[in-house]
Motif scaffolding. Structure first.
Motif, PDB file in Angstrom:
ATOM      1  N   LEU A  17       2.626 -30.787  74.470  1.00  0.00           N
ATOM      2  CA  LEU A  17       1.365 -30.362  73.882  1.00  0.00           C
ATOM      3  C   LEU A  17       0.823 -31.450  72.963  1.00  0.00           C
ATOM      4  O   LEU A  17       1.562 -32.324  72.514  1.00  0.00           O
ATOM      5  N   GLU A  18      -0.453 -31.415  72.675  1.00  0.00           N
ATOM      6  CA  GLU A  18      -1.049 -32.380  71.760  1.00  0.00           C
ATOM      7  C   GLU A  18      -0.916 -31.845  70.334  1.00  0.00           C
ATOM      8  O   GLU A  18      -1.860 -31.296  69.754  1.00  0.00           O
ATOM      9  N   LEU A  19       0.265 -32.025  69.775  1.00  0.00           N
ATOM     10  CA  LEU A  19       0.555 -31.511  68.442  1.00  0.00           C
ATOM     11  C   LEU A  19       0.361 -32.596  67.392  1.00  0.00           C
ATOM     12  O   LEU A  19       0.442 -33.795  67.691  1.00  0.00           O
ATOM     13  N   ILE A  20       0.146 -32.161  66.157  1.00  0.00           N
ATOM     14  CA  ILE A  20       0.055 -33.118  65.047  1.00  0.00           C
ATOM     15  C   ILE A  20       1.390 -33.825  64.869  1.00  0.00           C
ATOM     16  O   ILE A  20       1.451 -35.042  64.701  1.00  0.00           O
ATOM     17  N   LYS A  21       2.479 -33.067  64.895  1.00  0.00           N
ATOM     18  CA  LYS A  21       3.818 -33.637  64.779  1.00  0.00           C
ATOM     19  C   LYS A  21       4.727 -33.010  65.835  1.00  0.00           C
ATOM     20  O   LYS A  21       5.297 -31.933  65.614  1.00  0.00           O
ATOM     21  N   PRO A  22       4.863 -33.656  66.980  1.00  0.00           N
ATOM     22  CA  PRO A  22       5.781 -33.141  67.993  1.00  0.00           C
ATOM     23  C   PRO A  22       7.207 -33.101  67.457  1.00  0.00           C
ATOM     24  O   PRO A  22       7.608 -33.960  66.669  1.00  0.00           O
ATOM     25  N   PRO A  23       7.998 -32.120  67.847  1.00  0.00           N
ATOM     26  CA  PRO A  23       9.362 -32.004  67.313  1.00  0.00           C
ATOM     27  C   PRO A  23      10.285 -33.098  67.842  1.00  0.00           C
ATOM     28  O   PRO A  23      10.220 -33.479  69.014  1.00  0.00           O
ATOM     29  N   GLY A  24      11.151 -33.581  66.963  1.00  0.00           N
ATOM     30  CA  GLY A  24      12.171 -34.530  67.362  1.00  0.00           C
ATOM     31  C   GLY A  24      13.509 -33.832  67.532  1.00  0.00           C
ATOM     32  O   GLY A  24      13.600 -32.603  67.514  1.00  0.00           O
ATOM     33  N   VAL A  25      14.545 -34.625  67.675  1.00  0.00           N
ATOM     34  CA  VAL A  25      15.888 -34.060  67.842  1.00  0.00           C
ATOM     35  C   VAL A  25      16.299 -33.286  66.593  1.00  0.00           C
ATOM     36  O   VAL A  25      16.936 -32.228  66.684  1.00  0.00           O
ATOM     37  N   ALA A  26      15.914 -33.785  65.413  1.00  0.00           N
ATOM     38  CA  ALA A  26      16.271 -33.091  64.173  1.00  0.00           C
ATOM     39  C   ALA A  26      15.693 -31.684  64.151  1.00  0.00           C
ATOM     40  O   ALA A  26      16.359 -30.723  63.731  1.00  0.00           O
ATOM     41  N   GLU A  27      14.456 -31.525  64.619  1.00  0.00           N
ATOM     42  CA  GLU A  27      13.833 -30.200  64.648  1.00  0.00           C
ATOM     43  C   GLU A  27      14.490 -29.308  65.702  1.00  0.00           C
ATOM     44  O   GLU A  27      14.639 -28.100  65.499  1.00  0.00           O
ATOM     45  N   ALA A  28      14.870 -29.906  66.827  1.00  0.00           N
ATOM     46  CA  ALA A  28      15.582 -29.127  67.839  1.00  0.00           C
ATOM     47  C   ALA A  28      16.900 -28.596  67.277  1.00  0.00           C
ATOM     48  O   ALA A  28      17.285 -27.440  67.525  1.00  0.00           O
ATOM     49  N   LEU A  29      17.585 -29.430  66.508  1.00  0.00           N
ATOM     50  CA  LEU A  29      18.831 -28.995  65.874  1.00  0.00           C
ATOM     51  C   LEU A  29      18.574 -27.880  64.863  1.00  0.00           C
ATOM     52  O   LEU A  29      19.332 -26.901  64.794  1.00  0.00           O
ATOM     53  N   ASP A  30      17.497 -28.011  64.089  1.00  0.00           N
ATOM     54  CA  ASP A  30      17.155 -26.966  63.120  1.00  0.00           C
ATOM     55  C   ASP A  30      16.876 -25.641  63.827  1.00  0.00           C
ATOM     56  O   ASP A  30      17.272 -24.572  63.350  1.00  0.00           O
ATOM     57  N   TRP A  31      16.168 -25.714  64.937  1.00  0.00           N
ATOM     58  CA  TRP A  31      15.827 -24.504  65.676  1.00  0.00           C
ATOM     59  C   TRP A  31      17.085 -23.827  66.223  1.00  0.00           C
ATOM     60  O   TRP A  31      17.287 -22.629  66.082  1.00  0.00           O
ATOM     61  N   ALA A  32      17.940 -24.640  66.834  1.00  0.00           N
ATOM     62  CA  ALA A  32      19.181 -24.089  67.379  1.00  0.00           C
ATOM     63  C   ALA A  32      20.056 -23.509  66.275  1.00  0.00           C
ATOM     64  O   ALA A  32      20.658 -22.443  66.438  1.00  0.00           O
TER      65      ALA A  32
END
Length: 301
Positions: free
Chosen positions: A237-252
């Motif tokens: 998606l055209e997001l302001i800040k696409p998620p990185g690996v750190a955000e994926a880890l936070d989500w999990a």
């Protein structure tokens, strides 16, 4: 605590194995670039989107090689005194007052006594030269200005610095330098020419699942796959800040904390704050649908 030094690394594959053992899963390109930087004593400039593992690479290299990590965080307005060294003026003033209280003082001797090593505040660049071998992380160099970049080029090119009052400090062994850039502006060609260069992409789906499971041992493959799939869709998606690996880890990690074993649409919507950091991005993700049948497909290579 300083890591225990390890034996020399003789190949990119050997370096990749060491990085793997400390929890960083490099692809072949990252392992090759880091190995060449180590072997050729050249700085490594890592560029890429935020969250692709640039800073984590430097941290992992220090662990994998058993070297101390010294970090210089760049920012707008940073100058040589913040990066290299400064004099401890409050202690110098206290020293002068002590001398005066003791009786008559020779002005020249008093001045000379002020500029000794005991009053020198070593900043990251000087510490890296003095403490090498080490890993020097120059983080977000693109946030600094042109003048600082030129200064950095000189220090890294010579691995020496001259302190007028004390003399020349030279690294016995050049530090392993990792510079990172989020490309908020272009780093000058002169600095790039002195460095090896590597562009870090977001990990492919299979590697992202492996990273999630390595960093979160309680995460099963099914949930890791669902999270990686949803994060991959968010990056499209055209997001302001696409998620990185750190955000994926936070989500999990958030899903594990909630005791979830799956990522359905309702749970995804309720926990988007763990992975997206702008209101507009959350609204866009909800409008597009975070978890759809296409996001539930099994990840395969």
């Amino acid at each position: 605590m300083t890591p225990e030094p390890t034996s020399p690394v003789d190949s990119p594959e050997a370096l990749a194995e060491r990085l793997d053992r400390v929890g960083y899963l490099p692809d072949a390109g990252v392992a090759m670039a880091a190995f060449l930087a180590l072997r050729l004593h050249r700085p490594l400039l890592c560029e890429g989107e935020p969250g692709t593992g640039k800073t984590s690479l430097a941290l992992a290299l220090a662990q994998a090689l058993g070297l101390p990590l010294i970090r210089l965080q760049c920012h707008e307005g940073i100058d040589a005194s913040q990066a290299l060294y400064d004099w401890d003026f409050p202690r110098q003033l206290l020293h002068l007052r002590t001398l005066e209280a003791a009786g008559p003082v020779d002005a020249e001797a008093a001045e000379a006594s002020l500029y000794t090593r005991r009053f020198l505040l070593a900043r990251p660049l000087l510490r890296a030269l003095e403490e090498a071998p080490c890993v020097l992380l120059v983080d977000e160099v693109d946030r600094a200005d042109d003048e600082f970049e030129a200064f950095l080029l000189e220090v890294l090119g010579e691995n020496t610095v001259s302190i007028p009052e004390l003399g020349v400090v030279e690294a016995a062994t050049p530090p392993l330098v990792v510079l990172t850039s989020n490309r908020t502006r272009e780093v000058h060609d002169a600095l790039k020419r002195r460095c090896l260069y590597h562009w870090l992409e977001h990990p492919d789906p299979a590697r992202e699942v492996a990273i999630l499971r390595r960093r979160l041992p309680g995460l099963d493959e099914r949930l890791a796959t669902r999270v990686a799939s949803a994060v991959r869709r968010l990056r499209e998606l055209e997001l302001i800040k696409p998620p990185g690996v750190a955000e994926a880890l936070d989500w999990a990690a958030a899903l594990l904390a909630l005791g979830r074993t799956d990522l359905d649409a309702a749970t995804a919507a309720a926990t988007l704050g763990a992975v997206l950091k702008y209101r507009e991005d959350v609204q866009r993700a909800l409008a597009e649908g975070v978890l759809t049948p296409s996001a539930e497909r099994t990840i395969a290579g």
